[in-house]
Enzyme design. Structure first.
Site, short mmCIF file in Angstrom:
data_model
loop_
_atom_site.label_atom_id
_atom_site.label_comp_id
_atom_site.label_asym_id
_atom_site.label_seq_id
_atom_site.Cartn_x
_atom_site.Cartn_y
_atom_site.Cartn_z
CB THR A 317 -0.92 0.05 1.23
OG1 THR A 317 -0.14 0.34 2.38
CG2 THR A 317 -1.67 -1.27 1.44
CB CYS A 318 0.13 4.64 -1.09
SG CYS A 318 -1.45 4.96 -0.29
CG ASP A 319 -0.17 4.38 5.57
OD1 ASP A 319 0.80 4.97 6.09
OD2 ASP A 319 -1.31 4.40 6.03
CG ASN A 357 -3.64 1.67 -1.11
OD1 ASN A 357 -2.46 1.89 -1.30
ND2 ASN A 357 -4.44 2.57 -0.62
#
Ligand SMILES: Cc1ncc(COP(=O)(O)O)c(C=O)c1O
EC number: 4.1.1.17
Length: 387
Positions: A317-319, A357
């Site tokens: 994910t982008c986190d 996501n």
């Protein structure tokens, strides 16, 4: 479902989606240990792994009672195993859930930690006279990696009056506790049993059930637990003073210890930056405890061997929080396109995954080899000290 001799054989197919290697035989072996070795009734804590194969494997090992924590778990287990004994051991339940559990699914066992919850159970079951009600006692989580003593549990000084009130309405009265998940200390079980005894003496009630809950540990890197038999022996020994009650029973509700060894996860390395590997699952997926708690699950490369190095993992994910510190030891030349296997993910793995996501899809295959390691190898059978 596809079957493989090992995760390495599976990885040869180069899956792009994370794949769970399930090992039902490992779960059945664990369940058999509890069925043979625990001197009382074992309820499988479904929350640890509610998947059908896990429920079937637990039952194949002789554990056919279930600790359920929500109406969804109740519906699922009741539909799968008609007539199975279910214990609704969440101390704060929706009234509608209690009513449905009682009327539609035959649930007769409930836990509570307050007078308000007791009244709720009485209302929702129409004042039923056939209930087993277990008062949840707050006990120290000393030695547990995941404490469970803040949210639920009656204080030892409040428990006596609650036990007395429960005795008035229940057919059978019990006392339950949980020493925390992944408990590394049999002494914590002993201490909790002493607190339970104290509460019962103050209450002056005869107890039908003592439920030592879950918390039985699994083995992870850096967390080698004492033998399971030590926990069971503490519980059995300290159960003896409770035996004044005719037909009094000792119960347990293991989750993790029954299923942890039953699944591993095969992941693809999507990128490497220094000693950080970017994998196709992570903290928002089945590896929540690796991220949030920093647990070091056992890992191995399915693509290469050789000198090893320490790695940190990132999930897809982008986190930034999708990071698993480790360190995880893998071959130093691990590269994009490689596959790694992460072990001991049968408990609190897939069931914790989110759809964040758009991730959270898994494939599944049976692997017939042994899990990464087992705590059930030696003959650790406990004698039935208390029948
Ligand atoms: C009431 C209850 N019983 C059993 C369990 C299972 O615990 P474990 O997986 O540590 O054995 C839990 C875990 O949260 C629980 O809350």
């Amino acid at each position: 479902m596809a079957r493989y001799d090992s995760a390495r054989q599976l990885a040869a197919h180069k899956p792009d989606t994370p794949v769970f290697c399930i090992r039902p035989h490992a779960v059945t072996r664990a369940a058999r240990w509890f069925a043979d070795g625990f001197p009382g009734k074992t309820y499988y804590a479904v929350k640890a792994n509610p998947e059908g194969w896990a429920l079937d494997a637990v039952r194949a090992g002789g554990v056919s009672r279930f600790d359920v924590a929500s109406i969804v778990e109740i519906r699922d287990v009741a539909a799968r195993f008609e007539g199975a004994e279910l214990a609704f051991m969440h101390p704060i339940k929706a009234e509608a859930a209690i009513a449905e559990a009682y009327a539609d699914h035959g649930v007769r066992i409930f836990s509570l930690d307050s007078e308000a919850e007791l009244q709720k159970i009485v209302r929702a079951t129409g004042g039923a006279k056939d209930l087993t009600l277990c008062v949840r006692l707050a006990v120290p989580s000393d030695g547990a990696h995941i404490p469970l003593n803040a949210k639920f549990g009656a204080h030892v000084l409040d428990a006596p009056s609650l036990l007395q009130a429960t005795r008035q309405v229940a057919q059978r009265t019990g006392l339950a506790f949980h020493v925390g998940s992944q408990s590394m200390s049999p002494a914590a079980t002993a201490r909790a049993m002493e607190l339970a005894q104290d509460a019962v003496v103050r209450a002056g009630v005869i107890l039908d059930v003592v439920d030592v809950g879950g918390g039985f540990p699994a083995a992870y890197p850096g967390m080698t637990p004492p033998p399971l038999r030590a926990y069971v022996e503490e519980a059995a020994e300290r159960f003896e003073p409770f035996l004044s009650a005719v037909n009094s029973e000792l119960w347990c509700e293991p989750g993790r210890a029954l299923v942890a060894e039953g699944a591993s996860l095969v992941l693809k390395v999507e990128a490497r930056r220094g000693n950080a590997l970017y994998l196709n699952d992570g903290t928002y997926g089945a590896l929540y405890d690796a991220g949030a708690l920093g647990w070091r699950y056992p890992v191995r490369s399915l693509s290469r061997a050789g000198d090893s190095a320490e790695f940190t993992f990132y999930g897809p994910t982008c986190d930034d929080a999708d990071r698993m510190e480790g360190p995880f030891v893998l071959p130093a030349d691990t590269a994009p396109g490689d596959y790694v296997e992460i072990g001991q993910l049968g408990a609190y793995g897939r069931c914790m995954a989110t759809r964040f996501n758009g991730y959270g899809d898994y494939m599944e295959a049976v692997c017939t080899d042994d899990p990464f390691g087992t705590i059930y190898q030696e003959d650790t059978k406990v004698r039935r000290a208390v029948q």
